[in-house]
Design a protein around this motif. Structure first.
Motif, PDB file in Angstrom:
ATOM      1  N   MET B   1       0.840  -1.219   0.000  1.00  0.00           N
ATOM      2  CA  MET B   1       0.000   0.000   0.000  1.00  0.00           C
ATOM      3  C   MET B   1       0.867   1.258   0.000  1.00  0.00           C
ATOM      4  O   MET B   1       1.769   1.408   0.823  1.00  0.00           O
ATOM      5  N   ILE B   2       0.541   2.173  -0.910  1.00  0.00           N
ATOM      6  CA  ILE B   2       1.248   3.458  -0.961  1.00  0.00           C
ATOM      7  C   ILE B   2       0.316   4.551  -0.435  1.00  0.00           C
ATOM      8  O   ILE B   2      -0.823   4.675  -0.878  1.00  0.00           O
ATOM      9  N   LEU B   3       0.832   5.323   0.545  1.00  0.00           N
ATOM     10  CA  LEU B   3       0.086   6.477   1.042  1.00  0.00           C
ATOM     11  C   LEU B   3       0.589   7.715   0.323  1.00  0.00           C
ATOM     12  O   LEU B   3       1.792   8.009   0.351  1.00  0.00           O
ATOM     13  N   GLY B   4      -0.313   8.421  -0.350  1.00  0.00           N
ATOM     14  CA  GLY B   4       0.068   9.648  -1.054  1.00  0.00           C
ATOM     15  C   GLY B   4      -0.533  10.851  -0.346  1.00  0.00           C
ATOM     16  O   GLY B   4      -1.739  10.904  -0.118  1.00  0.00           O
ATOM     17  N   ILE B   5       0.323  11.817   0.019  1.00  0.00           N
ATOM     18  CA  ILE B   5      -0.162  12.996   0.739  1.00  0.00           C
ATOM     19  C   ILE B   5       0.076  14.235  -0.111  1.00  0.00           C
ATOM     20  O   ILE B   5       1.214  14.529  -0.491  1.00  0.00           O
ATOM     21  N   ILE B   6      -1.014  14.935  -0.431  1.00  0.00           N
ATOM     22  CA  ILE B   6      -0.875  16.164  -1.217  1.00  0.00           C
ATOM     23  C   ILE B   6      -0.931  17.342  -0.250  1.00  0.00           C
ATOM     24  O   ILE B   6      -1.972  17.635   0.342  1.00  0.00           O
ATOM     25  N   GLY B   7       0.208  17.998  -0.084  1.00  0.00           N
ATOM     26  CA  GLY B   7       0.347  19.064   0.918  1.00  0.00           C
ATOM     27  C   GLY B   7       1.123  18.515   2.103  1.00  0.00           C
ATOM     28  O   GLY B   7       0.576  17.805   2.930  1.00  0.00           O
ATOM     29  N   VAL B   8       2.428  18.833   2.154  1.00  0.00           N
ATOM     30  CA  VAL B   8       3.275  18.236   3.200  1.00  0.00           C
ATOM     31  C   VAL B   8       3.649  19.284   4.262  1.00  0.00           C
ATOM     32  O   VAL B   8       4.784  19.369   4.702  1.00  0.00           O
ATOM     33  N   GLY B   9       2.664  20.075   4.673  1.00  0.00           N
ATOM     34  CA  GLY B   9       2.885  21.089   5.712  1.00  0.00           C
ATOM     35  C   GLY B   9       2.679  20.513   7.099  1.00  0.00           C
ATOM     36  O   GLY B   9       2.948  19.337   7.339  1.00  0.00           O
ATOM     37  N   LEU B  10       2.176  21.358   8.000  1.00  0.00           N
ATOM     38  CA  LEU B  10       1.957  20.912   9.384  1.00  0.00           C
ATOM     39  C   LEU B  10       1.057  19.676   9.443  1.00  0.00           C
ATOM     40  O   LEU B  10       1.403  18.674  10.074  1.00  0.00           O
ATOM     41  N   MET B  11      -0.106  19.729   8.755  1.00  0.00           N
ATOM     42  CA  MET B  11      -1.084  18.649   8.866  1.00  0.00           C
ATOM     43  C   MET B  11      -0.629  17.407   8.090  1.00  0.00           C
ATOM     44  O   MET B  11      -0.602  16.301   8.629  1.00  0.00           O
ATOM     45  N   GLY B  12      -0.274  17.606   6.821  1.00  0.00           N
ATOM     46  CA  GLY B  12       0.142  16.480   5.992  1.00  0.00           C
ATOM     47  C   GLY B  12       1.452  15.875   6.480  1.00  0.00           C
ATOM     48  O   GLY B  12       1.605  14.642   6.509  1.00  0.00           O
ATOM     49  N   GLY B  13       2.382  16.710   6.859  1.00  0.00           N
ATOM     50  CA  GLY B  13       3.677  16.237   7.357  1.00  0.00           C
ATOM     51  C   GLY B  13       3.513  15.432   8.636  1.00  0.00           C
ATOM     52  O   GLY B  13       4.106  14.358   8.795  1.00  0.00           O
ATOM     53  N   SER B  14       2.694  15.950   9.551  1.00  0.00           N
ATOM     54  CA  SER B  14       2.473  15.240  10.819  1.00  0.00           C
ATOM     55  C   SER B  14       1.777  13.904  10.570  1.00  0.00           C
ATOM     56  O   SER B  14       2.068  12.905  11.236  1.00  0.00           O
ATOM     57  N   LEU B  15       0.846  13.889   9.599  1.00  0.00           N
ATOM     58  CA  LEU B  15       0.161  12.638   9.276  1.00  0.00           C
ATOM     59  C   LEU B  15       1.156  11.614   8.738  1.00  0.00           C
ATOM     60  O   LEU B  15       1.123  10.434   9.105  1.00  0.00           O
TER      61      LEU B  15
END
Lengths: 277, 277
Positions: B1-15
């Motif tokens: 499984m690949i997790l793709g995060i669009i937006g790697v700021g505070l919220m995306g980075g922490s996730l």
């Protein structure tokens, strides 16, 4: 030297604990019109012993009034019964109203103070020794004090880790309205905004750090804060007016889709970053 | 499984950091329209590698939109380019506006979420692995989702320590207006009230814990919050109206010396003690 504290709640109790650690006094005694608070303060060894207010005033060398503002105003006339060498201070959040109540014959020995600290809790059980550490003690209209009285009170605050700022009582009251009294009013109003909603339970389920911070002050003791609001009415009304205009401006921008103006107001508020951490 | 995060700021980075600790994914990849943020997120090993948004969408199994609300709305149509098995979620603070932008063909695979957490800081450097721990993830209109999509997104949030609450998007937006968006507006207005005073430096000297808490949110990023205010305009205006009436009531009481009414409002606010700690 005997330190006498009238009012052994959060502020007075914490002061007693900090003064004890600083080893400045031979004895720390307390009075309080709540028998329960006085008993607790003795049991927790916050004070060495409990006295009546009159007895405390008669034997103390430094007397601290750590009661609500109206109670402080009521006590000040009775300080004329103290020793001629006794020095006085208080921790009240409003200064002009208190200073106006100081009897002329002890004016030079009464140093009006306001330590900028506190929590939303009250009573001796809420007291802790580090409440004052690294915080600011504001001394007001200190040019009216004898050097001896001023030195003794400054020593007390410095020895428990505070920094001292001096300013006219009128400035203090205006500043405190903005920095402390208005924020309390806002927090009460925000809490009531949510509590007035039928589905408040469901709304509060979503509460996170932001709401927690913004509503913390709304847990403060109403009797104490009613007193402060009463005694600092004009400066507080002035601060209300300015805040209300800021809110109305945000609301208008939102209503009218004035996005540039709204963003510019937020950017302006961000400046707090630079001047206050 | 690949997790793709669009937006790697505070919220995306922490996730990304929390998901890595939970060991749920073979790979965690990121996209961001800020090259600088993307570079930082790679350097800090928050993500395994950086891709273009289109490439990320093409290969990810679970895609999280962690961008500002308007950006999320702009991205959703492009999710139709994802694998047929891919599942989507977002972390936007406003839900109705986002849900309206989800293409019909992926509606059952798009779980609209709002984790109730954050700080006043932004960007990947502000990210930390425990941001989501013990906080609430609100899932909205989840009856529109396939059980498979719902399970995958719930697993993500549960595995990083969150609790899940489900509610209609309309309720969420109204609740969030009270509990998060209004408090931000108030904090901006309070900060500007002080910053507009000529002697702001002197006023801020007296700032203690109360003001610090009440003004913390005023340090939040204007671009992000302008976006939220825009997208949740009607519920926020409604919350403004209720708060403004509460403030006016306190002000009237103060002006007219209606002390009983004023104290009763404060006591009412104290009820927060009982139902929210």
């Amino acid at each position: 030297m005997i330190l006498g504290i009238i009012g052994v709640g959060l502020m007075g109790g914490s002061l007693a604990m900090a003064a004890r650690e600083a080893k400045l006094f031979a004895e720390i005694i307390g009075a309080d019109n709540s028998e329960a608070n006085l008993k607790t303060a003795c049991e927790l060894k916050i004070i060495d012993r409990a006295l009546s207010e009159a007895d405390l005033i008669a034997i103390s060398d430094l007397i601290v009034l750590a009661a609500p503002v109206e109670a402080i105003k009521a006590i000040t006339p009775r300080l004329v019964g103290a020793k001629n060498s006794a020095v006085f201070t208080d921790l009240g959040s409003v200064k002009s109203a208190i200073i106006a109540a100081i009897p002329a014959e002890i004016r030079d020995r009464y140093v009006a103070a306001h330590p900028m600290c506190g929590t939303e809790y009250s009573g001796p059980k809420a007291a802790f020794a580090t409440l004052y550490k690294d915080r600011i003690a504001v001394l007001c209209d200190s040019e009216k004090n004898s050097l001896n009285a001023l030195r003794k009170v400054e020593n007390l605050f410095l020895s428990i880790g505070m920094r001292i700022v001096k300013m006219p009582a009128r400035d203090h009251d205006r500043h405190a309205a903005f920095i402390s009294h208005l924020p309390h009013a806002i927090s009460y109003a925000l809490a009531n905004s949510v509590l007035s909603q039928e589905d408040k339970g469901s709304i509060l389920t979503l509460a996170a750090g932001g709401f927690r911070d913004m509503s913390r002050l709304a847990k403060s003791a109403p009797s104490m804060w009613l007193d402060i609001f009463k005694q600092n009415r004009e400066p507080l009304l002035q601060a209300f007016k300015i805040f209300t205009a800021e809110m109305a401006s945000l609301e208008d921008d939102l209503k009218n889709g004035e996005w540039e103006s709204l963003e510019s107001a937020m950017k302006n508020a961000n400046a707090l970053h630079q001047i206050f951490n």
